[in-house]
Design a protein around this motif. Structure first.
Motif, PDB file in Angstrom:
ATOM      1  N   SER A  84       0.845  -1.185   0.000  1.00  0.00           N
ATOM      2  CA  SER A  84       0.000   0.000   0.000  1.00  0.00           C
ATOM      3  C   SER A  84       0.880   1.235   0.000  1.00  0.00           C
ATOM      4  O   SER A  84       1.742   1.389   0.866  1.00  0.00           O
ATOM      5  CB  SER A  84      -0.885  -0.017   1.241  1.00  0.00           C
ATOM      6  OG  SER A  84      -1.532   1.215   1.390  1.00  0.00           O
ATOM      7  N   LYS A  85       0.715   2.090  -0.987  1.00  0.00           N
ATOM      8  CA  LYS A  85       1.469   3.340  -1.027  1.00  0.00           C
ATOM      9  C   LYS A  85       0.670   4.404  -1.771  1.00  0.00           C
ATOM     10  O   LYS A  85      -0.103   4.098  -2.680  1.00  0.00           O
ATOM     11  CB  LYS A  85       2.841   3.144  -1.658  1.00  0.00           C
ATOM     12  CG  LYS A  85       2.846   2.476  -3.002  1.00  0.00           C
ATOM     13  CD  LYS A  85       4.272   2.176  -3.401  1.00  0.00           C
ATOM     14  CE  LYS A  85       4.346   1.303  -4.602  1.00  0.00           C
ATOM     15  NZ  LYS A  85       4.307  -0.116  -4.312  1.00  0.00           N
ATOM     16  N   THR A  86       0.828   5.652  -1.348  1.00  0.00           N
ATOM     17  CA  THR A  86       0.188   6.779  -2.019  1.00  0.00           C
ATOM     18  C   THR A  86       1.229   7.870  -2.213  1.00  0.00           C
ATOM     19  O   THR A  86       2.073   8.109  -1.348  1.00  0.00           O
ATOM     20  CB  THR A  86      -0.984   7.350  -1.197  1.00  0.00           C
ATOM     21  OG1 THR A  86      -0.500   7.746   0.081  1.00  0.00           O
ATOM     22  CG2 THR A  86      -2.107   6.372  -1.042  1.00  0.00           C
ATOM     23  N   LYS A  87       1.157   8.526  -3.364  1.00  0.00           N
ATOM     24  CA  LYS A  87       2.071   9.625  -3.661  1.00  0.00           C
ATOM     25  C   LYS A  87       1.228  10.796  -4.147  1.00  0.00           C
ATOM     26  O   LYS A  87       0.459  10.661  -5.089  1.00  0.00           O
ATOM     27  CB  LYS A  87       3.065   9.209  -4.737  1.00  0.00           C
ATOM     28  CG  LYS A  87       4.048  10.298  -5.093  1.00  0.00           C
ATOM     29  CD  LYS A  87       5.024   9.831  -6.144  1.00  0.00           C
ATOM     30  CE  LYS A  87       5.979  10.932  -6.508  1.00  0.00           C
ATOM     31  NZ  LYS A  87       6.919  10.500  -7.539  1.00  0.00           N
ATOM     32  N   ARG A  88       1.350  11.936  -3.449  1.00  0.00           N
ATOM     33  CA  ARG A  88       0.595  13.133  -3.812  1.00  0.00           C
ATOM     34  C   ARG A  88       1.557  14.305  -3.888  1.00  0.00           C
ATOM     35  O   ARG A  88       2.447  14.443  -3.068  1.00  0.00           O
ATOM     36  CB  ARG A  88      -0.479  13.438  -2.769  1.00  0.00           C
ATOM     37  CG  ARG A  88      -1.481  12.311  -2.621  1.00  0.00           C
ATOM     38  CD  ARG A  88      -2.582  12.677  -1.687  1.00  0.00           C
ATOM     39  NE  ARG A  88      -3.385  13.726  -2.303  1.00  0.00           N
ATOM     40  CZ  ARG A  88      -4.218  14.500  -1.652  1.00  0.00           C
ATOM     41  NH1 ARG A  88      -4.361  14.368  -0.363  1.00  0.00           N
ATOM     42  NH2 ARG A  88      -4.916  15.418  -2.270  1.00  0.00           N
ATOM     43  N   GLY A  89       1.323  15.172  -4.848  1.00  0.00           N
ATOM     44  CA  GLY A  89       2.133  16.368  -4.984  1.00  0.00           C
ATOM     45  C   GLY A  89       1.290  17.613  -4.768  1.00  0.00           C
ATOM     46  O   GLY A  89       0.072  17.595  -4.946  1.00  0.00           O
ATOM     47  N   PHE A  90       1.952  18.696  -4.376  1.00  0.00           N
ATOM     48  CA  PHE A  90       1.247  19.947  -4.115  1.00  0.00           C
ATOM     49  C   PHE A  90       2.164  21.117  -4.454  1.00  0.00           C
ATOM     50  O   PHE A  90       3.347  21.099  -4.118  1.00  0.00           O
ATOM     51  CB  PHE A  90       0.848  20.018  -2.634  1.00  0.00           C
ATOM     52  CG  PHE A  90       0.269  21.337  -2.227  1.00  0.00           C
ATOM     53  CD1 PHE A  90      -1.022  21.673  -2.559  1.00  0.00           C
ATOM     54  CD2 PHE A  90       1.020  22.258  -1.523  1.00  0.00           C
ATOM     55  CE1 PHE A  90      -1.562  22.886  -2.186  1.00  0.00           C
ATOM     56  CE2 PHE A  90       0.491  23.467  -1.150  1.00  0.00           C
ATOM     57  CZ  PHE A  90      -0.800  23.784  -1.483  1.00  0.00           C
ATOM     58  N   ARG A  91       1.623  22.116  -5.147  1.00  0.00           N
ATOM     59  CA  ARG A  91       2.357  23.353  -5.413  1.00  0.00           C
ATOM     60  C   ARG A  91       1.507  24.524  -4.954  1.00  0.00           C
ATOM     61  O   ARG A  91       0.355  24.649  -5.345  1.00  0.00           O
ATOM     62  CB  ARG A  91       2.666  23.505  -6.907  1.00  0.00           C
ATOM     63  CG  ARG A  91       3.716  22.532  -7.389  1.00  0.00           C
ATOM     64  CD  ARG A  91       4.012  22.736  -8.836  1.00  0.00           C
ATOM     65  NE  ARG A  91       4.745  23.971  -9.039  1.00  0.00           N
ATOM     66  CZ  ARG A  91       5.048  24.449 -10.244  1.00  0.00           C
ATOM     67  NH1 ARG A  91       4.675  23.811 -11.318  1.00  0.00           N
ATOM     68  NH2 ARG A  91       5.723  25.565 -10.354  1.00  0.00           N
ATOM     69  N   ARG A  92       2.095  25.382  -4.135  1.00  0.00           N
ATOM     70  CA  ARG A  92       1.369  26.530  -3.582  1.00  0.00           C
ATOM     71  C   ARG A  92       1.395  27.690  -4.567  1.00  0.00           C
ATOM     72  O   ARG A  92       2.439  28.059  -5.084  1.00  0.00           O
ATOM     73  CB  ARG A  92       2.028  26.949  -2.274  1.00  0.00           C
ATOM     74  CG  ARG A  92       1.434  28.187  -1.657  1.00  0.00           C
ATOM     75  CD  ARG A  92       2.176  28.572  -0.391  1.00  0.00           C
ATOM     76  NE  ARG A  92       1.682  29.842   0.086  1.00  0.00           N
ATOM     77  CZ  ARG A  92       2.451  30.816   0.529  1.00  0.00           C
ATOM     78  NH1 ARG A  92       3.754  30.666   0.563  1.00  0.00           N
ATOM     79  NH2 ARG A  92       1.931  31.943   0.952  1.00  0.00           N
ATOM     80  N   ASP A  93       0.214  28.270  -4.837  1.00  0.00           N
ATOM     81  CA  ASP A  93       0.133  29.499  -5.629  1.00  0.00           C
ATOM     82  C   ASP A  93       0.381  30.672  -4.692  1.00  0.00           C
ATOM     83  O   ASP A  93      -0.181  30.721  -3.604  1.00  0.00           O
ATOM     84  CB  ASP A  93      -1.248  29.653  -6.264  1.00  0.00           C
ATOM     85  CG  ASP A  93      -1.527  28.571  -7.283  1.00  0.00           C
ATOM     86  OD1 ASP A  93      -0.572  28.138  -7.945  1.00  0.00           O
ATOM     87  OD2 ASP A  93      -2.687  28.153  -7.410  1.00  0.00           O
ATOM     88  N   PHE A  94       1.220  31.627  -5.110  1.00  0.00           N
ATOM     89  CA  PHE A  94       1.525  32.757  -4.252  1.00  0.00           C
ATOM     90  C   PHE A  94       1.545  34.054  -5.037  1.00  0.00           C
ATOM     91  O   PHE A  94       1.615  34.059  -6.264  1.00  0.00           O
ATOM     92  CB  PHE A  94       2.863  32.566  -3.526  1.00  0.00           C
ATOM     93  CG  PHE A  94       4.062  32.523  -4.435  1.00  0.00           C
ATOM     94  CD1 PHE A  94       4.642  33.685  -4.917  1.00  0.00           C
ATOM     95  CD2 PHE A  94       4.622  31.318  -4.799  1.00  0.00           C
ATOM     96  CE1 PHE A  94       5.740  33.642  -5.744  1.00  0.00           C
ATOM     97  CE2 PHE A  94       5.725  31.270  -5.630  1.00  0.00           C
ATOM     98  CZ  PHE A  94       6.287  32.436  -6.103  1.00  0.00           C
ATOM     99  N   THR A  95       1.454  35.161  -4.314  1.00  0.00           N
ATOM    100  CA  THR A  95       1.627  36.499  -4.856  1.00  0.00           C
ATOM    101  C   THR A  95       2.779  37.132  -4.089  1.00  0.00           C
ATOM    102  O   THR A  95       2.744  37.207  -2.860  1.00  0.00           O
ATOM    103  CB  THR A  95       0.353  37.349  -4.666  1.00  0.00           C
ATOM    104  OG1 THR A  95      -0.726  36.702  -5.341  1.00  0.00           O
ATOM    105  CG2 THR A  95       0.532  38.735  -5.249  1.00  0.00           C
ATOM    106  N   ARG A  96       3.806  37.554  -4.810  1.00  0.00           N
ATOM    107  CA  ARG A  96       4.968  38.204  -4.193  1.00  0.00           C
ATOM    108  C   ARG A  96       4.674  39.698  -4.103  1.00  0.00           C
ATOM    109  O   ARG A  96       4.382  40.333  -5.112  1.00  0.00           O
ATOM    110  CB  ARG A  96       6.222  37.950  -5.021  1.00  0.00           C
ATOM    111  CG  ARG A  96       7.475  38.528  -4.414  1.00  0.00           C
ATOM    112  CD  ARG A  96       8.709  38.147  -5.220  1.00  0.00           C
ATOM    113  NE  ARG A  96       9.073  36.773  -4.911  1.00  0.00           N
ATOM    114  CZ  ARG A  96       9.234  35.819  -5.831  1.00  0.00           C
ATOM    115  NH1 ARG A  96       9.062  36.070  -7.104  1.00  0.00           N
ATOM    116  NH2 ARG A  96       9.577  34.601  -5.470  1.00  0.00           N
ATOM    117  N   VAL A  97       4.716  40.258  -2.896  1.00  0.00           N
ATOM    118  CA  VAL A  97       4.405  41.671  -2.684  1.00  0.00           C
ATOM    119  C   VAL A  97       5.544  42.359  -1.919  1.00  0.00           C
ATOM    120  O   VAL A  97       6.292  41.709  -1.184  1.00  0.00           O
ATOM    121  CB  VAL A  97       3.075  41.860  -1.899  1.00  0.00           C
ATOM    122  CG1 VAL A  97       1.891  41.367  -2.690  1.00  0.00           C
ATOM    123  CG2 VAL A  97       3.136  41.199  -0.549  1.00  0.00           C
TER     124      VAL A  97
END
Length: 104
Positions: A84-97
């Motif tokens: 049993s294995k799970t692989k998930r990816g995530f990328r954060r959306d950002f605003t540079r101020v």
């Protein structure tokens, strides 16, 4: 030295004039101005003003530099001997101020 603690997207940031901060995505054009009224605390020299929940009349002026996405964060779970294995990816959306001005 003057600094403020602001709230954006459920997170708190300590900012002073000239700082560059990555906030949650605001969907704004570059060089546009943003005013943040959710100032939790304001410190000027040795005078600290803490809001309840926000400081009245306090304002932080921001200028949008650009928008982007952060590096990919991978969450990998594996249970040994269970196939049993799970692989998930995530990328954060950002605003540079950039912080232009802090007004009390």
């Amino acid at each position: 030295m003057m600094y403020a603690i602001i709230q954006n997207g459920g997170k708190q940031y300590k900012v002073s004039e000239g700082d560059v901060v990555l906030l949650d995505c605001l969907n704004l054009e570059p060089k546009s101005k943003v005013e943040v009224k959710e100032v939790l605390a304001l410190c000027e020299e040795n005078n600290i003003n803490i809001g309840n929940p926000y400081v009245e009349g306090a304002l932080v002026e921001l200028e949008v530099i650009n928008e982007g996405r952060g590096k990919k964060v991978i969450a990998f779970k594996k249970r040994r001997r269970k196939d049993s294995k799970t692989k998930r990816g995530f990328r954060r959306d950002f605003t540079r101020v950039r912080v232009i001005k802090i007004t009390a």
